[in-house]
Scaffold this active site. Sequence first.
Site, PDB file in Angstrom:
ATOM      1  N   CYS A 170       4.248 -17.517  21.831  1.00 38.24           N
ATOM      2  CA  CYS A 170       4.156 -18.261  20.571  1.00 38.24           C
ATOM      3  C   CYS A 170       3.271 -17.521  19.583  1.00 38.24           C
ATOM      4  CB  CYS A 170       3.622 -19.665  20.829  1.00 38.24           C
ATOM      5  SG  CYS A 170       3.568 -20.662  19.336  1.00 38.24           S
ATOM      6  N   CYS A 173       1.284 -19.770  17.302  1.00 33.06           N
ATOM      7  CA  CYS A 173       0.093 -20.389  17.920  1.00 33.06           C
ATOM      8  C   CYS A 173      -1.029 -19.370  18.087  1.00 33.06           C
ATOM      9  CB  CYS A 173       0.381 -20.931  19.325  1.00 33.06           C
ATOM     10  SG  CYS A 173       1.968 -21.659  19.598  1.00 33.06           S
ATOM     11  N   ASP A 174      -0.694 -18.181  18.546  1.00 35.46           N
ATOM     12  CA  ASP A 174      -1.726 -17.261  19.030  1.00 35.46           C
ATOM     13  C   ASP A 174      -1.963 -16.031  18.161  1.00 35.46           C
ATOM     14  OD1 ASP A 174      -1.952 -18.915  21.218  1.00 35.46           O
ATOM     15  OD2 ASP A 174      -0.584 -17.754  22.473  1.00 35.46           O
TER      16      ASP A 174
END
Length: 352
Positions: A170, A173-174
Site C-alpha cells: 500500500c 499508506c506507507d
Amino acid sequence: MAERVIIIGSGPAGWAAAIYTSRASLEPLVIEGAVTEDNRLKGTLPLGQLALTTEVENYPGFPAGDMRAFLDDALEPARVPYRHANEDPHRAVTGPELMELMRRQALNFGTRVKTDDVVHVDLSQHPFRLKTLSGEELQSLSLIVATGARANYLGLESEEQFKNRGVSACAVCDGALPRFRNRPLVVVGGGDSAMEESNYLTKFATRVYVVHRRDAFRASKIMAERTLANPKIEVKWNSVVDEVLGNDEHGVTGVRLRSTVDAAKTEELEASGYFAAIGHTPNADFLRGQLETTEKGYIRWTKPFRTHTSVEGVFAGGDVADDYYRQAVTAAGTGCMAALDCERWLAAKGFD
Ligand code: NAP
C-alpha cells in the site's frame, strides 16, 4: 436463541458497524477472527489489514502528535500496541493503535466479541446459521459481513521476511515513511494500482522501478501513459521479482529480477522499498457462493448507495464489497451504512 446481529470481521467496517449497532441497542456480536498461523500467513488476523501497517496519516481526526497518554487512558494496558517503542513520540497514529481504539470504542457500548473464525454459514435458513473454527454453532436474525480483503503478494519467503521493513502492498499508506524517502523503490504489477502507486511514490523516491511480467500494461491507457511519461519512473518489462534482498539492520536493500523471456537473465536493483501491486483477494471464501459477487469475487451491493446484498437480512461493508476505494475511512463509512441499513431492516421486519 438467535442473535439480532452478528458482525463478521474486525477492520474499520466491522468496528464502525459494531459501534452503530451497539448504540442502537442491538447488542451485536463481533466475530473478529482467530489468531492462527494460517491467518498470519494470509494476512487475515483480527483487526484486519490496518493491523499490518505502520503509521496512518490519512485517517481524519488523527493528526500527528504524542498519543501515549491517550492510548494508556483509552485502552487496557495489555492492548496498547508499541508500549515500549523507542521512537519519536510526535507521530501519526499507527494502524494497530487505530484498530485497538475502534475495538475499544465498540466494547464501551456493549459490543460482545468472539476471537474465532466463521468457517461456514447457511443463508438458506432464517435465522441464519453460522459455524466457527472452534466448533461453536450460532444463529442470527441479520448479518453484517465485513471480512475485508487481503493484498496479493508473489509468495516469496523474502517478502514475508521484510514485511513492514520495506515490503508493503500500500503505497498510499506507507509511501511517505522516512525509509522510502530519497531512495529508489520498486513496484511490482502492470495494472492501475501499479500505475497509481508508482506515480505516487515519485513524490518521495529518487527513482521508481515498475517491474512487469509482460511487455504491455494491463492498466487503462491514460494511467499507463502518465507512468511512461514520468521521468522518475523506469519500467522493467518482461521481468519478475525473484527475490527481495535485505538484511536485519536495514530491511529491504533491493530486489533480484529474472527475465520472463530468458530465465537465465537476472539483474539486481538497489531499492529501500518493494511494493506489491498485483491485486487483492476478498475474504469471502467462507460464504461458498451464497451471496452474489462481482466477477472478481467481491460481494455485490444490490441496491444503489445501500449495503444490501442478494440475501435479505445480510449486509456488507468495507473492502469485501469494495475493490475501488479500499481506504480505512471508506471502510468505516460503509460499515456505518451497513449498520444503519441492518437496523432499519430489523425494525421493518418487527425484530427490534
Ligand atoms: P489488476 O488490474 O488485476 O492488475 C494486477 C496486475 O498485477 C496485472 O498487471 C498483473 O499482470 C499483475 N500480476 C498479477 N499477479 C502477478 C504475479 N503473480 N506476478 C507478477 N505480476 C502479477 O489489479 P489492480 O491494478 O489492483 O486494479 C484492480 C482494480 O482497481 C482495477 O479494476 C483497476 O482499474 C481499479 N483501480 C483503479 C484505479 C483508478 O482508476 N485510479 C486505481 C487503482 C485500481 P498481467 O497484466 O500480466 O495479468
